[in-house]
Design a protein around this motif. Structure first.
Motif, PDB file in Angstrom:
ATOM      1  N   LEU A  81     -40.740  55.133  35.561  1.00 25.54           N
ATOM      2  CA  LEU A  81     -41.128  56.095  36.591  1.00 25.54           C
ATOM      3  C   LEU A  81     -42.484  56.726  36.293  1.00 25.54           C
ATOM      4  N   THR A  82     -42.748  56.991  35.024  1.00 25.00           N
ATOM      5  CA  THR A  82     -44.044  57.573  34.667  1.00 25.00           C
ATOM      6  C   THR A  82     -45.183  56.632  35.041  1.00 25.00           C
ATOM      7  N   THR A  83     -44.992  55.344  34.773  1.00 26.05           N
ATOM      8  CA  THR A  83     -46.000  54.353  35.140  1.00 26.05           C
ATOM      9  C   THR A  83     -46.175  54.286  36.651  1.00 26.05           C
ATOM     10  N   LEU A  84     -45.056  54.314  37.388  1.00 28.82           N
ATOM     11  CA  LEU A  84     -45.120  54.202  38.845  1.00 28.82           C
ATOM     12  C   LEU A  84     -45.780  55.417  39.479  1.00 28.82           C
ATOM     13  N   GLN A  85     -45.585  56.580  38.896  1.00 28.02           N
ATOM     14  CA  GLN A  85     -46.238  57.784  39.432  1.00 28.02           C
ATOM     15  C   GLN A  85     -47.755  57.634  39.399  1.00 28.02           C
ATOM     16  N   GLN A  86     -48.261  57.026  38.341  1.00 30.44           N
ATOM     17  CA  GLN A  86     -49.703  56.805  38.250  1.00 30.44           C
ATOM     18  C   GLN A  86     -50.171  55.805  39.301  1.00 30.44           C
ATOM     19  N   LEU A  87     -49.390  54.734  39.518  1.00 20.07           N
ATOM     20  CA  LEU A  87     -49.758  53.752  40.534  1.00 20.07           C
ATOM     21  C   LEU A  87     -49.788  54.387  41.919  1.00 20.07           C
ATOM     22  N   ASN A  88     -48.758  55.172  42.233  1.00 23.25           N
ATOM     23  CA  ASN A  88     -48.658  55.777  43.557  1.00 23.25           C
ATOM     24  C   ASN A  88     -49.776  56.787  43.805  1.00 23.25           C
ATOM     25  N   ALA A  89     -50.220  57.457  42.735  1.00 24.72           N
ATOM     26  CA  ALA A  89     -51.277  58.468  42.874  1.00 24.72           C
ATOM     27  C   ALA A  89     -52.669  57.858  42.933  1.00 24.72           C
ATOM     28  N   SER A  90     -52.779  56.552  42.695  1.00 26.85           N
ATOM     29  CA  SER A  90     -54.090  55.910  42.708  1.00 26.85           C
ATOM     30  C   SER A  90     -54.658  55.878  44.120  1.00 26.85           C
ATOM     31  N   SER A  91     -55.961  55.991  44.224  1.00 30.92           N
ATOM     32  CA  SER A  91     -56.617  55.907  45.533  1.00 30.92           C
ATOM     33  C   SER A  91     -56.510  54.507  46.129  1.00 30.92           C
ATOM     34  N   SER A  92     -56.172  53.511  45.301  1.00 32.01           N
ATOM     35  CA  SER A  92     -56.050  52.130  45.783  1.00 32.01           C
ATOM     36  C   SER A  92     -54.631  51.787  46.217  1.00 32.01           C
TER      37      SER A  92
END
Length: 651
Positions: free
Chosen positions: A265-276
């Motif tokens: 989940l920690t990894t996915l939070q970073q992906l979701n917050a990415s501008s891309s």
């Protein structure tokens, strides 16, 4: 008996179909589109219940080839039944294809996707059954692989480059012998005479130059990180921006085995917050041993509302494959690219992520920038810088020092174009042309650059991204447990780097022999001299200086200053490596979370523990090479890395 009402939105995605379904009130007549408060007799209900109860037993008797197209979000027929069928049936050729958005009628709602899958399955199933009809023996391993269908070009990596069931035994022997000769060379001074002092002088000078090179590369990359960090801050991160501003699309493959959910989940939070995120397609590559695959997928998908597409694939275990990231990634990505046209493949960049890394928010913006700058420049693999920042506050000094030693060496390794590690990106079409990951090798990261080089017939270049990716030091609840974890990771690392060197030499193109030899020499010397040999070489040089017989005055002075120079080089590295990684923490861009911390009060103890780290790394490599020589791949314990310590796992 009254049945529950089924609404059109549970079956169809098209609004007109939903309206037609809901408007049809002809009950149970032949022309009805669906059930609307139908009545059922008790006898029919009993027969239906009895049939459902007998299904699990019947599933184990099924041997025919079959294809299941099922939406994981089907609210009428739960996908758990399909998963049970896949586990229980004895069919040698079976396939379960999740159809996101298919609801209860995937053949209506996703007609083109389902038609392609059905045609592919029928073609492969007929080919698979034909030997049975003609009474010809055929082993299960020889059955057609569905991943070969679609836009994949040429042979898969496993077919193009057959792998031996060994871990480069000849190369492991050369590494082991070369290491002994390198670190033991100063002791030859006791029997070789004064002339050998000048040979040692050349080695010491080489060590000093190599150490200076790695130091300067680390400083250069830190300066680049500072500029990129300022650029990202000025761009006001945190907003998604216009997804049409950049034409680059991202296929992000997240490898999952049996890690706790909160790690992913920690990894996915970073992906979701990415501008891309709006230009992103996320694929979860799960092992067959992954528990709760559907529950995991539903949980993970909820964390990615900004991502354009999310899917998952489950990799079945095959005897000839090495269990781990390579085979899992090859299987899942092979199926994912089948859904994409050739024009789509040209637009996508593949990024591999697993639960042991945490991508910063500026990863994809910097990747977009580099992709546009390097368009048409030949084969390339994008590589970020790494730092052991994840859950660092729960690590011990020796394992922190070990991680910082490796991370400090990465800028020099990348500058010499030797290998990529842990986290990387590559053009998706380039990845497809090289036949996906090779499922019979251990290190998918080390193999990425080698496969790209061999398949393209020219050297693939590493393009280093000015971003910091957080990784985890070896962790456990005790000091001894953490050192054991470090030994497990080191053994696999030693196997990977030996395998990739042997792979590159054995499968080199005829016109690349000279460049391959040059690469092997640099690879061998850096692997032995700096990462493994510098500490023992300095120790044996000091021992030789103390025990050496009477030498001429010039050689005696030379030996004295060589000993002091090696001591300066070694101490400088021991101090700089932890400091380098501590500084990297300031350039990691992340949302607030408890995983990424680098307390300054740990720095002193990390530096004091550095000699233990160097000694541990050397012992582990020697043990790993010896074990690989005896047992091959069977001597490697395939384990996932520990991203959290045991006391956190119990929380």
């Amino acid at each position: 008996m009254a049945l529950p009402k089924i609404e059109g939105k549970q079956v169809f995605s098209d609004e007109l179909d939903i309206q037609d379904f809901n408007a049809d009130r002809r009950g149970h007549t032949a022309g009805a589109l669906g059930f609307h408060h139908l009545q059922m007799s008790a006898a029919t209900a009993a027969a239906l219940v009895g049939m459902i109860q007998s299904l699990p037993g019947k599933m184990s008797e099924l041997e025919l080839p079959f294809l299941v197209l099922h939406d994981p979000e089907d609210a009428i027929s739960p996908v758990s039944g399909t998963e049970l069928l896949m586990r229980l049936s004895k069919s040698r050729y079976k396939e379960f294809v999740p159809v996101p958005g298919g609801l209860h009628a995937p053949h209506f709602n996703q007609i083109e996707f389902c038609e392609l899958k059905i045609r592919t399955f029928m073609r492969n199933a007929i080919a698979a059954e034909r030997p049975r009809i003609s009474n010809v023996e055929r082993s299960p391993e020889a059955w057609p692989d569905p991943s070969k269908d679609g836009p994949l070009h040429g042979q898969l990596a496993a077919e193009r480059w057959p792998a031996q069931n060994r871990v480069a035994p000849l190369l492991s022997f050369c590494f082991l012998l070369g290491h002994v000769l390198m670190v033991g060379s100063p002791l030859l001074l006791l029997v070789a005479g004064s002339w050998f002092t000048w040979c040692l002088g050349g080695l010491v000078l080489l060590y000093a130059l190599l150490g200076s090179f790695f130091f300067l590369e680390a400083v250069r990359f830190v300066w680049g990180l500072r500029k990129a960090h300022s650029r990202f801050r000025a761009a006001q991160p945190g907003t998604l921006g216009n997804p049409f501003e950049c034409q680059v699309r991202h296929l992000v493959c997240v490898a999952i085995c049996a890690e706790p959910d909160f790690m992913i989940l920690t990894t996915l939070q970073q992906l979701n917050a990415s501008s891309s995120a709006p230009r992103m397609r996320v694929v979860f590559a799960m092992e067959e041993a992954t528990d709760r695959p559907l529950d995991r997928f539903e949980l993970y998908k909820q964390q990615l509302p900004n991502v354009a597409s999310v899917s998952y694939h489950i990799h079945p275990v095959k005897d000839e494959e090495v269990r781990g990231l390579c085979s899992s990634l090859a299987f899942s990505l092979g199926r994912e690219v089948k859904l994409m046209s050739s024009s789509e493949l040209e637009r996508y960049v593949l990024t591999k992520v697993d639960s042991q890394v945490l991508l910063p928010l500026n990863y994809f913006p910097e990747l977009d920038r580099s992709v546009q700058q390097r368009s048409g420049c030949g084969p390339v693999v994008w590589q970020p810088l790494l730092a052991g920042l994840m859950n660092r506050n729960r690590s011990i000094g020796a394992t922190r020092a070990l991680t910082s030693m490796r991370c400090f060496s990465y800028p020099g390794i990348f500058a010499l174009n030797l290998m990529c590690v842990t986290c990387y990106s590559a053009p998706l079409m380039q990845y497809v042309k090289m036949g996906l990951h090779h499922p019979n090798y251990l290190g998918e990261d080390c193999m990425m650059l080698a496969q790209a080089t061999i398949s393209e017939g020219r050297s693939a270049q590493l393009a280093v991204l000015p971003v910091v990716v957080a990784v985890a030091p070896p962790l456990d609840a005790s000091c001894w447990g953490a050192l054991r974890e470090a030994a497990r990771q080191g053994a696999r690392w030693a196997a990977q780097v030996a395998e990739v060197a042997e792979f590159r030499w054995r499968h080199r193109a005829p016109k690349t022999t000279i460049s391959t030899i040059s690469w092997l020499v640099r690879y061998w010397f850096v692997r032995l001299a700096l990462i493994n040999g510098i500490g023992l070489f300095a120790s044996s040089l000091s021992l030789a200086a103390a025990l050496a017989p009477e030498l001429p005055e010039v050689e005696k002075v030379l030996l004295f200053w060589m000993d002091k120079l090696m001591l300066v080089v070694l101490v400088s590295l021991l101090l700089m490596m932890p400091l380098y990684e501590q500084l990297m923490a300031h350039f990691f861009v992340a949302k607030e979370n408890s995983f990424v911390k680098a307390p300054w009060n740990q720095l002193a103890f990390t530096m004091l523990s550095a000699p233990v780290a160097i000694f541990t790394n050397t012992v582990v490599d020697l043990w790993a090479w010896y074990r690989h020589l005896l047992l091959g791949k069977a001597g490697i314990v395939i384990r996932q890395r520990k991203k959290v310590s045991l006391d956190v796992e119990k929380m």
